[in-house]
Scaffold this motif. Structure first.
Motif, PDB file in Angstrom:
ATOM      1  N   LEU A  48       0.825  -1.209   0.000  1.00 19.60           N
ATOM      2  CA  LEU A  48       0.000   0.000   0.000  1.00 19.60           C
ATOM      3  C   LEU A  48       0.859   1.259   0.000  1.00 19.60           C
ATOM      4  N   LEU A  49       1.842   1.312   0.855  1.00 17.49           N
ATOM      5  CA  LEU A  49       2.741   2.468   0.882  1.00 17.49           C
ATOM      6  C   LEU A  49       3.458   2.598  -0.463  1.00 17.49           C
ATOM      7  N   LYS A  50       3.969   1.490  -0.959  1.00 11.97           N
ATOM      8  CA  LYS A  50       4.684   1.482  -2.239  1.00 11.97           C
ATOM      9  C   LYS A  50       3.773   2.002  -3.355  1.00 11.97           C
ATOM     10  N   HIS A  51       2.549   1.499  -3.418  1.00 12.83           N
ATOM     11  CA  HIS A  51       1.593   1.917  -4.444  1.00 12.83           C
ATOM     12  C   HIS A  51       1.315   3.415  -4.345  1.00 12.83           C
ATOM     13  N   ASN A  52       1.024   3.906  -3.154  1.00  8.50           N
ATOM     14  CA  ASN A  52       0.670   5.318  -3.008  1.00  8.50           C
ATOM     15  C   ASN A  52       1.843   6.233  -3.352  1.00  8.50           C
ATOM     16  N   VAL A  53       3.053   5.845  -2.976  1.00  6.46           N
ATOM     17  CA  VAL A  53       4.230   6.655  -3.327  1.00  6.46           C
ATOM     18  C   VAL A  53       4.423   6.663  -4.840  1.00  6.46           C
ATOM     19  N   LYS A  54       4.267   5.512  -5.467  1.00  6.59           N
ATOM     20  CA  LYS A  54       4.429   5.442  -6.913  1.00  6.59           C
ATOM     21  C   LYS A  54       3.343   6.243  -7.630  1.00  6.59           C
ATOM     22  N   VAL A  55       2.113   6.209  -7.117  1.00  2.33           N
ATOM     23  CA  VAL A  55       1.041   7.030  -7.691  1.00  2.33           C
ATOM     24  C   VAL A  55       1.400   8.505  -7.555  1.00  2.33           C
ATOM     25  N   CYS A  56       1.961   8.880  -6.428  1.00  2.00           N
ATOM     26  CA  CYS A  56       2.368  10.264  -6.215  1.00  2.00           C
ATOM     27  C   CYS A  56       3.445  10.672  -7.223  1.00  2.00           C
ATOM     28  N   ASP A  57       4.430   9.827  -7.432  1.00  2.00           N
ATOM     29  CA  ASP A  57       5.475  10.107  -8.417  1.00  2.00           C
ATOM     30  C   ASP A  57       4.872  10.352  -9.800  1.00  2.00           C
ATOM     31  N   ILE A  58       3.991   9.466 -10.214  1.00  2.00           N
ATOM     32  CA  ILE A  58       3.367   9.564 -11.531  1.00  2.00           C
ATOM     33  C   ILE A  58       2.481  10.800 -11.613  1.00  2.00           C
ATOM     34  N   ALA A  59       1.685  11.033 -10.578  1.00  2.00           N
ATOM     35  CA  ALA A  59       0.759  12.179 -10.567  1.00  2.00           C
ATOM     36  C   ALA A  59       1.515  13.499 -10.678  1.00  2.00           C
ATOM     37  N   LEU A  60       2.643  13.599  -9.990  1.00  2.00           N
ATOM     38  CA  LEU A  60       3.437  14.823 -10.085  1.00  2.00           C
ATOM     39  C   LEU A  60       3.976  15.019 -11.508  1.00  2.00           C
ATOM     40  N   GLY A  61       4.344  13.934 -12.149  1.00  2.00           N
ATOM     41  CA  GLY A  61       4.794  14.017 -13.537  1.00  2.00           C
ATOM     42  C   GLY A  61       3.675  14.454 -14.470  1.00  2.00           C
ATOM     43  N   ILE A  62       2.489  13.896 -14.284  1.00  2.00           N
ATOM     44  CA  ILE A  62       1.339  14.289 -15.099  1.00  2.00           C
ATOM     45  C   ILE A  62       1.006  15.759 -14.852  1.00  2.00           C
ATOM     46  N   ALA A  63       0.976  16.158 -13.586  1.00  2.00           N
ATOM     47  CA  ALA A  63       0.652  17.547 -13.240  1.00  2.00           C
ATOM     48  C   ALA A  63       1.614  18.515 -13.927  1.00  2.00           C
ATOM     49  N   GLU A  64       2.882  18.180 -13.890  1.00  2.00           N
ATOM     50  CA  GLU A  64       3.868  19.038 -14.546  1.00  2.00           C
ATOM     51  C   GLU A  64       3.621  19.087 -16.056  1.00  2.00           C
ATOM     52  N   ALA A  65       3.335  17.945 -16.648  1.00  2.00           N
ATOM     53  CA  ALA A  65       3.128  17.873 -18.096  1.00  2.00           C
ATOM     54  C   ALA A  65       1.910  18.673 -18.549  1.00  2.00           C
ATOM     55  N   VAL A  66       0.874  18.722 -17.718  1.00  2.00           N
ATOM     56  CA  VAL A  66      -0.358  19.431 -18.112  1.00  2.00           C
ATOM     57  C   VAL A  66      -0.458  20.829 -17.520  1.00  2.00           C
ATOM     58  N   GLY A  67       0.549  21.256 -16.765  1.00  2.00           N
ATOM     59  CA  GLY A  67       0.561  22.610 -16.221  1.00  2.00           C
ATOM     60  C   GLY A  67      -0.301  22.818 -14.987  1.00  2.00           C
ATOM     61  N   TYR A  68      -0.570  21.736 -14.254  1.00  2.00           N
ATOM     62  CA  TYR A  68      -1.321  21.855 -12.997  1.00  2.00           C
ATOM     63  C   TYR A  68      -0.319  22.193 -11.900  1.00  2.00           C
ATOM     64  N   GLU A  69      -0.470  23.350 -11.257  1.00  2.00           N
ATOM     65  CA  GLU A  69       0.590  23.873 -10.396  1.00  2.00           C
ATOM     66  C   GLU A  69       0.401  23.667  -8.893  1.00  2.00           C
ATOM     67  N   ASN A  70      -0.699  23.107  -8.453  1.00  2.00           N
ATOM     68  CA  ASN A  70      -0.913  22.931  -7.008  1.00  2.00           C
ATOM     69  C   ASN A  70      -0.264  21.617  -6.552  1.00  2.00           C
ATOM     70  N   THR A  71       1.032  21.675  -6.342  1.00  2.00           N
ATOM     71  CA  THR A  71       1.818  20.495  -5.977  1.00  2.00           C
ATOM     72  C   THR A  71       1.329  19.863  -4.682  1.00  2.00           C
ATOM     73  N   ALA A  72       1.010  20.672  -3.688  1.00  2.00           N
ATOM     74  CA  ALA A  72       0.547  20.125  -2.410  1.00  2.00           C
ATOM     75  C   ALA A  72      -0.737  19.336  -2.584  1.00  2.00           C
ATOM     76  N   ALA A  73      -1.656  19.837  -3.391  1.00  2.00           N
ATOM     77  CA  ALA A  73      -2.920  19.122  -3.631  1.00  2.00           C
ATOM     78  C   ALA A  73      -2.654  17.773  -4.283  1.00  2.00           C
ATOM     79  N   VAL A  74      -1.743  17.749  -5.247  1.00  2.00           N
ATOM     80  CA  VAL A  74      -1.402  16.495  -5.923  1.00  2.00           C
ATOM     81  C   VAL A  74      -0.813  15.508  -4.919  1.00  2.00           C
ATOM     82  N   ILE A  75       0.109  15.969  -4.098  1.00  2.00           N
ATOM     83  CA  ILE A  75       0.759  15.072  -3.137  1.00  2.00           C
ATOM     84  C   ILE A  75      -0.256  14.531  -2.133  1.00  2.00           C
ATOM     85  N   ILE A  76      -1.096  15.392  -1.581  1.00  2.00           N
ATOM     86  CA  ILE A  76      -2.081  14.937  -0.589  1.00  2.00           C
ATOM     87  C   ILE A  76      -3.030  13.914  -1.211  1.00  2.00           C
TER      88      ILE A  76
END
Length: 181
Positions: A48-76
């Motif tokens: 579970l921890l591994k999955h959530n961390v990996k989802v966070c890694d991917i989500a931050l990459g997607i956010a950057e690619a699409v210009g979504y700037e609320n990093t804290a929201a993505v991480i939470i």
């Protein structure tokens, strides 16, 4: 990769959210030991921890690619989208799947705890986060609907997709289906 270390690095970024107590509580409840599923992605101790961390890694990459700037929201949203899978009120969500032979199943090492009444993990995740962190509606929405149309809640989502919800959904879908490393 040391997923607990990476998790703690993300927690450091969220210091404005006074998150240390919540993080410690999750770890005491077994967030770092729980499986992410019964037989699929992360069906292992610590999955579970591994999955959530990996989802966070991917989500931050997607956010950057699409210009979504609320990093804290993505991480939470990404880091806590599945914490309902830890369990509910002291009952684990997944328990070992012991066969009649007395051995643990290799094909399906865990099963959903039959003592639970079946509250969706998305609802439990949102409840846990809202009880411990001050979040806005967009983060709440992303956590609740992180499974998109692939859950019982999916009908309620139709037409109400948001950027954050889609980022978390796609990151979760990618990680769980493609076993991203």
């Amino acid at each position: 990769m040391d997923y607990l270390k990476k998790y703690n690095e993300y927690i450091e970024i969220l210091q404005d959210y006074d998150i240390d107590r919540f993080s410690k509580k999750l770890l005491e409840r077994g967030f770092d030991k729980a499986p992410a599923s019964s037989a699929y992605h992360g069906s292992e101790e610590g999955g579970l921890l591994k999955h959530n961390v990996k989802v966070c890694d991917i989500a931050l990459g997607i956010a950057e690619a699409v210009g979504y700037e609320n990093t804290a929201a993505v991480i939470i949203a990404a880091l806590f989208h599945d914490i309902g899978k830890i369990g509910y009120k002291g009952k684990p969500n997944y328990v070992e799947n012991i066969l009649k032979s007395g051995k643990r199943s290799e094909a399906k090492p865990y099963e959903v705890n039959k003592e639970l009444l079946g509250i969706p993990h998305e609802v439990i995740s949102l409840q846990e986060v809202e009880n411990n962190i001050e979040i806005d509606e967009e983060i709440a929405h992303a956590i609740l609907f992180h499974n998109g149309l692939y859950s019982g809640l999916g009908r309620e989502l139709k037409g109400h997709e948001t950027k954050l919800q889609m980022i978390i959904h796609f990151a979760d879908l990618w990680e769980s289906r493609c076993n991203y490393e």
